[in-house]
Motif scaffolding. Structure first.
Motif, PDB file in Angstrom:
ATOM      1  N   HIS A   1      43.759  -4.725  31.820  1.00  0.00           N
ATOM      2  CA  HIS A   1      43.933  -3.486  31.061  1.00  0.00           C
ATOM      3  C   HIS A   1      44.718  -2.498  31.904  1.00  0.00           C
ATOM      4  O   HIS A   1      44.601  -2.461  33.142  1.00  0.00           O
ATOM      5  CB  HIS A   1      42.560  -2.909  30.703  1.00  0.00           C
ATOM      6  CG  HIS A   1      42.629  -1.795  29.708  1.00  0.00           C
ATOM      7  ND1 HIS A   1      42.923  -0.492  30.071  1.00  0.00           N
ATOM      8  CD2 HIS A   1      42.456  -1.783  28.363  1.00  0.00           C
ATOM      9  CE1 HIS A   1      42.915   0.267  29.002  1.00  0.00           C
ATOM     10  NE2 HIS A   1      42.640  -0.490  27.947  1.00  0.00           N
ATOM     11  N   ASP A   2      45.554  -1.694  31.265  1.00  0.00           N
ATOM     12  CA  ASP A   2      46.421  -0.748  31.980  1.00  0.00           C
ATOM     13  C   ASP A   2      45.621   0.164  32.901  1.00  0.00           C
ATOM     14  O   ASP A   2      46.045   0.463  34.029  1.00  0.00           O
ATOM     15  CB  ASP A   2      47.234   0.078  30.986  1.00  0.00           C
ATOM     16  CG  ASP A   2      48.261  -0.764  30.234  1.00  0.00           C
ATOM     17  OD1 ASP A   2      48.546  -1.884  30.709  1.00  0.00           O
ATOM     18  OD2 ASP A   2      48.764  -0.301  29.197  1.00  0.00           O
ATOM     19  N   GLU A   3      44.467   0.633  32.422  1.00  0.00           N
ATOM     20  CA  GLU A   3      43.672   1.559  33.218  1.00  0.00           C
ATOM     21  C   GLU A   3      43.121   0.882  34.472  1.00  0.00           C
ATOM     22  O   GLU A   3      43.055   1.489  35.540  1.00  0.00           O
ATOM     23  CB  GLU A   3      42.517   2.119  32.379  1.00  0.00           C
ATOM     24  CG  GLU A   3      41.703   3.202  33.054  1.00  0.00           C
ATOM     25  CD  GLU A   3      42.487   4.488  33.275  1.00  0.00           C
ATOM     26  OE1 GLU A   3      42.051   5.296  34.111  1.00  0.00           O
ATOM     27  OE2 GLU A   3      43.535   4.667  32.620  1.00  0.00           O
TER      28      GLU A   3
ATOM     29  N   SER B   1      50.955   5.055  33.047  1.00  0.00           N
ATOM     30  CA  SER B   1      50.737   4.197  34.200  1.00  0.00           C
ATOM     31  C   SER B   1      51.684   4.581  35.323  1.00  0.00           C
ATOM     32  O   SER B   1      52.727   5.194  35.098  1.00  0.00           O
ATOM     33  CB  SER B   1      50.952   2.733  33.819  1.00  0.00           C
ATOM     34  OG  SER B   1      50.055   2.345  32.809  1.00  0.00           O
TER      35      SER B   1
ATOM     36  N   ALA C   1      38.445  -6.029  32.909  1.00  0.00           N
ATOM     37  CA  ALA C   1      38.729  -5.696  31.516  1.00  0.00           C
ATOM     38  C   ALA C   1      40.144  -6.148  31.188  1.00  0.00           C
ATOM     39  O   ALA C   1      41.113  -5.790  31.871  1.00  0.00           O
ATOM     40  CB  ALA C   1      38.578  -4.201  31.286  1.00  0.00           C
ATOM     41  N   THR C   2      40.257  -6.970  30.140  1.00  0.00           N
ATOM     42  CA  THR C   2      41.578  -7.463  29.731  1.00  0.00           C
ATOM     43  C   THR C   2      42.126  -6.605  28.608  1.00  0.00           C
ATOM     44  O   THR C   2      41.384  -5.907  27.911  1.00  0.00           O
ATOM     45  CB  THR C   2      41.475  -8.913  29.264  1.00  0.00           C
ATOM     46  OG1 THR C   2      40.521  -9.001  28.206  1.00  0.00           O
ATOM     47  CG2 THR C   2      41.022  -9.819  30.407  1.00  0.00           C
ATOM     48  N   PRO C   3      43.433  -6.618  28.372  1.00  0.00           N
ATOM     49  CA  PRO C   3      44.033  -5.786  27.327  1.00  0.00           C
ATOM     50  C   PRO C   3      43.488  -6.152  25.952  1.00  0.00           C
ATOM     51  O   PRO C   3      43.178  -7.310  25.714  1.00  0.00           O
ATOM     52  CB  PRO C   3      45.522  -6.088  27.429  1.00  0.00           C
ATOM     53  CG  PRO C   3      45.721  -6.749  28.738  1.00  0.00           C
ATOM     54  CD  PRO C   3      44.451  -7.374  29.129  1.00  0.00           C
TER      55      PRO C   3
END
Length: 352
Positions: free
Chosen positions: A251-253, A211, A350-352
């Protein structure tokens, strides 16, 4: 040549002559019926189908005459016995021949089914071979597409880190060289050094596919706020940052993609728009998240083909769209000459 299962004129003549000889011999002596009974076994094979039953009945006459005491019958009682034995023999041979024909038909059906299964198996093997070749082709295409996508990702990463950082460094160095006094020049030099260190860290993390630095300790809203504040201080553009909706973990992405899009949009604003004011809005909207970057700059014609100069101009919009599309999102641009620019990125939440 007599071939069982292939009756013809020769086999028919053979059966007629042999049956006539057996009848004549049995007429002379009933013991010759042993020779006549051979007709029961091969009438179906030697005679055409329409003549097989009549041929069997002729053999039945010979056998009934032998079993009743000889031909011709010598008394009414012997005629009676002959009639009964003939009926019995006729029923037996016709019944057995019918069963034999049915068995032959079933055998032919089984042979046809086996042959069809063999052909189906051959077609299945051919289809499996074609599927294997198609799968190999699809794997090759997927591998090539993956390579191309990774190249685009790396190009975007380099553009968003090294290229933008170097642009900022060049801008600060130019400002330092044009500064009227030493203190202001040193301020620009410190900013150039900070940008160089920051870009170096981003480049290293891009290589490791991690990230962005800004997201290492902060969530996306805080990272965006800091990015906007630093950009506003560096460019002197009056910029406001707003968050709407209920914040949710990302989400990280997703977070990295939106931060990169914001950085690219702000970089384009600084380089091309000549804006006095700008605004960045992060909106949580149920099942998706939206990032809007607006400015009051000179704008441009969205239908004009962007020029890719040595500074990387024109790459930014393509890079932003590619980043969003990797997350099944979209990037839209609303602009016109003299009316500013608005960049809007929408991606699934989108969640982790």
């Amino acid at each position: 040549m007599l071939v069982p299962g292939a009756p013809g004129p020769a086999s028919t003549a053979h059966f007629v002559l042999r049956t006539a000889l057996a009848f004549a011999l049995t007429w002379l002596n009933p013991f010759f019926a042993v020779y006549a009974c051979v007709g029961y076994f091969d009438a179906v094979h030697l005679l055409p189908r329409r003549l097989s039953h009549p041929g069997l009945l002729v053999v039945a006459v010979t056998m009934a005459g032998s079993q009743s005491g000889g031909l011709p019958p010598a008394s009414p009682v012997q005629w009676l016995v002959f009639g009964g034995l003939f009926a019995l023999n006729a029923c037996l041979v016709v019944g057995f021949s019918h069963l034999a024909v049915k068995d032959a038909e079933k055998a032919a059906e089984r042979a046809a089914t086996i042959a069809e299964l063999g052909r189906a198996n051959n077609r299945l093997e051919q289809a499996l071979a074609e599927n294997a070749a198609l799968q190999a082709q699809l794997l090759l295409q997927a591998r090539e597409a993956g390579v191309a996508d990774e190249r685009r990702r790396l190009a975007a990463e380099i553009h968003d880190t090294i290229a933008q950082g170097l642009t900022g460094v060049v801008t600060q160095l130019q400002a330092a060289s044009a500064a009227p006094d030493r203190d202001r020049a040193e301020t620009h030099l410190r900013r150039a050094a900070d940008l160089a260190r920051h870009s170096l860290g981003e480049a290293r993390r891009s290589v490791r596919n991690l990230s962005p630095v800004a997201l290492e300790h902060d969530a996306l809203p805080d990272a965006l706020r800091k990015t906007v504040e630093e950009w506003a201080e560096r460019t002197g553009v009056d910029t406001r940052f707003t968050v709407t909706g209920t914040e949710a973990p990302l989400h990280d992405e997703v977070a990295a993609t939106l931060l990169r899009i914001a950085q690219e949009a702000l970089s384009n604003t600084a380089r091309h728009s000549g804006a006095a004011r700008a605004g960045v809005t992060l909106s949580y909207m149920g099942d998706e998240i939206t990032l809007d970057v607006r400015d009051d700059g000179r704008g441009f014609d969205p239908l004009a083909r962007p020029e890719r100069d040595g500074d990387g101009g024109g790459f930014g919009l393509d890079g932003m769209r590619a980043r969003a599309e990797r997350l099944t999102g979209t990037v839209t641009v609303e602009t016109a000459p003299g009316e500013g620019t608005a960049v809007s990125a929408r991606v699934p939440l989108a969640t982790p």
